[in-house]
Design an enzyme around this catalytic site. Structure first.
Site, mmCIF file in Angstrom:
data_model
loop_
_atom_site.group_PDB
_atom_site.id
_atom_site.type_symbol
_atom_site.label_atom_id
_atom_site.label_comp_id
_atom_site.label_asym_id
_atom_site.label_seq_id
_atom_site.Cartn_x
_atom_site.Cartn_y
_atom_site.Cartn_z
ATOM 1 N N HIS A 39 -32.550 -15.908 31.743
ATOM 2 C CA HIS A 39 -31.537 -15.686 30.705
ATOM 3 C C HIS A 39 -30.527 -14.627 31.146
ATOM 4 O O HIS A 39 -30.015 -13.862 30.328
ATOM 5 C CB HIS A 39 -32.186 -15.309 29.371
ATOM 6 N N ASP A 181 -29.983 -23.027 38.284
ATOM 7 C CA ASP A 181 -30.786 -24.175 38.694
ATOM 8 C C ASP A 181 -30.044 -25.046 39.701
ATOM 9 O O ASP A 181 -30.618 -25.504 40.700
ATOM 10 C CB ASP A 181 -31.171 -25.013 37.480
#
Length: 414
Positions: A39, A181
Site C-alpha cells: 500500500h 505488480d
C-alpha cells in the site's frame, strides 16, 4: 494444492484442439511476492518485491484479423472472444477475461498511437500462480497478454514504458492500484529482489544472499480484486490522498516554501519522505487523528521500512530485515487494517518456528504471508505453516519457498 503447467506437448495438443492449428510462441509473466512495502506504490513510494518462479503462460498463435480468442486450462473458466477493432467492455466483476481485456486494451492504445491496425491472437492460458492469493496472478495475466499481442503486432516498446502502461491498463478492471505488480513482472531478475521507486519509475536490483529463504503460505482466504475487497482497497487509496491533503494543510506558508511547493500544491508522500528533517510522521501524530492518522502513518513508516529493509538486504543482515518485516505486519494490521486473524496466526507461527521475520504480502484482506528463513530453519517453518493451515481446515494448502526469477518474455516454440 499442487498447481502445475501441463507438459509442453499437452499444451500444444490442447491449443490445437481448441483453435484448429498448432501454436507458435509462448508468452509468460511471473507472479510476485512483495517482501516489504504494501500500500505504498499507489502513493508513489518504494516497494521491495521479487518475481516468482510461478507464472502465467499464454501459448499463442497470431491471427490475420482483429479477433482475440482465449481459452483457459481451468475447465471451469469459460472461453472468450472479442475484437481489437472495437472498444472493449468490462465483464462481471472478478471475471478472468477482464484481465485479458486490460492487457489487450493497452496494446490497442499503442497500436492506435503507432497507426497500426491491430491483429489478434489465439491463446491458451495456464498458470501455477495461486489465484486470489495476493501473489499477483491477475497482473501476470495482464502482462502476458500485453506481450503476446505486442509480439503478434510487431510493436516494440521500452520496458519502463510498458510497466507504466500495464499499471494504467489494469485499472480497466476497476481497482485503483499502483504500479508494483506490473513493474516486477516485467523487470524481475533471477536471484534478486528489486527496490522499485516511483516518480520517476526506477528499478534497483539487490542480490539475495544464498543462505536466505523466503517461505510463502497462502492463508486459504481469497483476496479477490473485485467485490467487497476491491471496494475496501479503493477506499484506502482515496483515504491516503485525503490524508495527505489533511497533513499538508497543517504546514505554514513558510514550511510549504521550504518543501519547495506553492500553497500546498505539489506536495507528495515522496517529497515528504525525502525530508525527514521536517518530521512528517511526528507532525501527523500531533495534528491528525482517527483513520486519517493511521493511513498517513502507515504510508510514511512503511516507505521508511522499505528503505531500511533494502539496506539490510544489501549488507546481508537477516535480523534487521526480519525486524522490518515484523514492523510492517504490525502496521498493516493495526494502522491499515488489512490483516486477518488467520494471517496474524500464520505470521506468529512462522516466527515461533524460527523465522527471522514474517508479514502478510500483497494487499491483505486474505491472501498470503511471507517469512524470511535460512537454510537451517526453512523446513521447520514450512512444516509449522502446513500444520497451522491444516488446523484451519484449508484443503490443499499452498506453502512453498519463493525463488527470485526473471521477468516476462515471449519465446518461440520449437
Amino acid at each position: 494444492m499442487d498447481l502445475r503447467h501441463p507438459p509442453a506437448s499437452v499444451r500444444v495438443d490442447r491449443f490445437t484442439e481448441a483453435f484448429g492449428a498448432p501454436p507458435t510462441h509462448v508468452a509468460f509473466a511471473p507472479g510476485r511476492v512483495n517482501l516489504i512495502g504494501d500500500h505504498t506504490d499507489y502513493n508513489g513510494l518504494p516497494v521491495l518485491p521479487m518475481a516468482l518462479q510461478r507464472r502465467v503462460e499464454l501459448v499463442l498463435r497470431a491471427r490475420p484479423d482483429a479477433v482475440v480468442r482465449v481459452a483457459n486450462a481451468d475447465p471451469a473458466a469459460e472461453r472468450g472472444t472479442f475484437l481489437l477493432s472495437e472498444p472493449l467492455e468490462r465483464g462481471r466483476p472478478g471475471h478472468w477475461l477482464n484481465y485479458v481485456k486490460a492487457g489487450a486494451g493497452a496494446v490497442q492504445t499503442l497500436a492506435a498511437e503507432r497507426g497500426v491496425a491491430p491483429v489478434g491472437v489465439d491463446a491458451w492460458v495456464t498458470s501455477d500462480v495461486p489465484v486470489a492469493a495476493g501473489l499477483s496472478s491477475s497482473s501476470a495475466l495482464v502482462v502476458a497478454t500485453m506481450l503476446a499481442l505486442l509480439h503478434t503486432n510487431r510493436i516494440t516498446c521500452a520496458r519502463a514504458e510498458l510497466m507504466a502502461r500495464a499499471a494504467r491498463a489494469e485499472r480497466f478492471v476497476g481497482t485503483e492500484g499502483g504500479g508494483m505488480d506490473q513493474a516486477i513482472s516485467l523487470g524481475g531478475r533471477a536471484g534478486h529482489a528489486l527496490r522499485i521507486d516511483f516518480e520517476p519509475l526506477t528499478l534497483h536490483a539487490i542480490p539475495i544472499p544464498d543462505t536466505w529463504r523466503f517461505v510463502v503460505a497462502h492463508s486459504g482466504e481469497r483476496a479477490e480484486k473485485s467485490g467487497e475487497a476491491q471496494a475496501v482497497y479503493n477506499a484506502r487509496v482515496r483515504a491516503c490522498a485525503d490524508g495527505l491533503a489533511a497533513l499538508t494543510a497543517t504546514w505554514t506558508p513558510a514550511e510549504r516554501t521550504d518543501l519547495g511547493v506553492d500553497g500546498g500544491a505539489g506536495v507528495t508522500y515522496a517529497r515528504l519522505l525525502a525530508r525527514p528533517d521536517l518530521a512528517p510522521v511526528a507532525r501527523a501524530e500531533t495534528r491528525l487523528d482517527g483513520p486519517t492518522l493511521r493511513c498517513v502513518r502507515h504510508t510514511l513508516t512503511e516507505a521508511q521500512r522499505v528503505l531500511a529493509a533494502a539496506a539490510a538486504l544489501a549488507r546481508g543482515d537477516a535480523e534487521d530485515f526480519g525486524a522490518a518485516m515484523d514492523a510492517s505486519h504490525a502496521s498493516l494490521a493495526d494502522d491499515y487494517g488489512v490483516s486477518t486473524p488467520r494471517l496474524d496466526a500464520l505470521v506468529t507461527e512462522a516466527r515461533r518456528a524460527g523465522a527471522h521475520g514474517a508479514r502478510l504480502t500483497g494487499a491483505g484482506l486474505g491472501g498470503s504471508m511471507v517469512a524470511l528463513t535460512d537454510e537451517h530453519t526453512e523446513e521447520s517453518v514450512r512444516a509449522a505453516l502446513l500444520r497451522r493451515l491444516r488446523d484451519f481446515a484449508v484443503e490443499d494448502p499452498v506453502v512453498f519457498t519463493a525463488v527470485a526469477s526473471d521477468g516476462a518474455r515471449v519465446d518461440a516454440l520449437l
